[in-house]
Design an enzyme around this catalytic site. Sequence first.
Site, PDB file in Angstrom:
ATOM      1  N   ARG A 145     -16.560  -5.726   5.994  1.00 21.93           N
ATOM      2  CA  ARG A 145     -16.803  -6.269   4.651  1.00 21.93           C
ATOM      3  C   ARG A 145     -17.198  -7.751   4.631  1.00 21.93           C
ATOM      4  NH1 ARG A 145     -14.096  -3.004   0.896  1.00 21.93           N
ATOM      5  NH2 ARG A 145     -14.567  -0.861   1.507  1.00 21.93           N
ATOM      6  N   HIS A 173      -9.318  -4.821   6.513  1.00 21.79           N
ATOM      7  CA  HIS A 173      -9.328  -6.282   6.327  1.00 21.79           C
ATOM      8  C   HIS A 173      -8.350  -6.966   7.286  1.00 21.79           C
ATOM      9  CE1 HIS A 173     -10.503  -5.476   1.870  1.00 21.79           C
ATOM     10  NE2 HIS A 173     -11.550  -6.007   2.465  1.00 21.79           N
ATOM     11  N   CYS A 274      -3.461  -6.995  -1.802  1.00 23.48           N
ATOM     12  CA  CYS A 274      -4.734  -6.663  -2.472  1.00 23.48           C
ATOM     13  C   CYS A 274      -4.623  -6.728  -3.986  1.00 23.48           C
ATOM     14  CB  CYS A 274      -5.175  -5.240  -2.150  1.00 23.48           C
ATOM     15  SG  CYS A 274      -5.426  -4.904  -0.436  1.00 23.48           S
TER      16      CYS A 274
HETATM   17  N1  GLY Z   1     -10.499   0.821  -1.516  1.00 21.60           N
HETATM   18  C1  GLY Z   1     -10.430  -0.538  -1.206  1.00 21.60           C
HETATM   19  C2  GLY Z   1     -11.689  -1.028  -0.613  1.00 21.60           C
HETATM   20  O1  GLY Z   1     -12.322  -0.274   0.049  1.00 21.60           O
HETATM   21  O2  GLY Z   1     -12.140  -2.116  -0.771  1.00 21.60           O
END
Ligand code: GLY
Length: 283
Positions: A145, A173, A274
């Site tokens: 990400r 993460h 989160c």
């Molecule tokens: N479901 C959390 C994400 O993928 O960012």
Amino acid sequence: MAGSAAPYARYNVAIVRDLADSLADQALRMNKDQEQRVDMEKARQEHKIYIDSLRSIQGLEVVELPGDSSLPDCVFVEDTAVVCGDTALLSRPGATSRRAEVNSVKQTLERLKFNIVEMKDETATLDGGDVLFTGKEFFVGLSSRTNQRGAQILADVFKDYAVSTVNVTGTLHLKTFCTMAGPDLIAIGSSVDAEKTLEQMLSLSDHSYSTLVLPDDEAANCVYLNSPEKGHILLHRTAKEFPESAKIFKSLVNYTLIPVSNTELAKVDGSLTCCSILLNKGA
Ligand code: GLY
């Protein structure tokens, strides 16, 4: 950019967001096993307990944003902004389906009078879940990400602090298996991936940290706050979910421990951190 003059993790505002009705069907997930379907009723109960736990902390104002069914992952507000001192960097989430989540968080941070910086570079991606602020420096996880350009923009914005990048493998993460559990205390999971990441962090840092090693990676995601009234407060996963890790939390001295269940959002890769952005308004 002014650095925070307050003690580490001294917060007076938490931004949270309600679950989107579309979460069970449409939230992103690494584990595609449909047997792991989110029970929405239970997820809402668990999220309410999480929010109520934050509300129970004296001096912490909880700002609750409404869910949006066009944004299935919107409950995971942490990914939308990185706030340090009086500056809020709005992220450019790595998943395109999550980019619009930033808008309502931006409005809230504007209302709270933070200096807003937007990550506009279209080559950059950054999820807040990949950003660990230790009080002394930032570590940014390079993951599926978050990329190098996102980390570079963060370093340009928070110039008072060193920013190091570490590779994140085997999970979503950096903070999925590594968070701060206190001043200079890093909570870390025991998997090979978590160990490798920690090794990189410690080798890149000029500071010295203690580690709280948890048998379960998931349990290493905990929420630490430093309250003027209570001192160290830690929201952590329950003994029912992770009995061995809970024993480690119990060994922490002078902590107020708040066990919080997260069985449902975990199915869509959500961890405790989160679900909030913690801020010090007026820092
Ligand atoms: N479901 C959390 C994400 O993928 O960012």
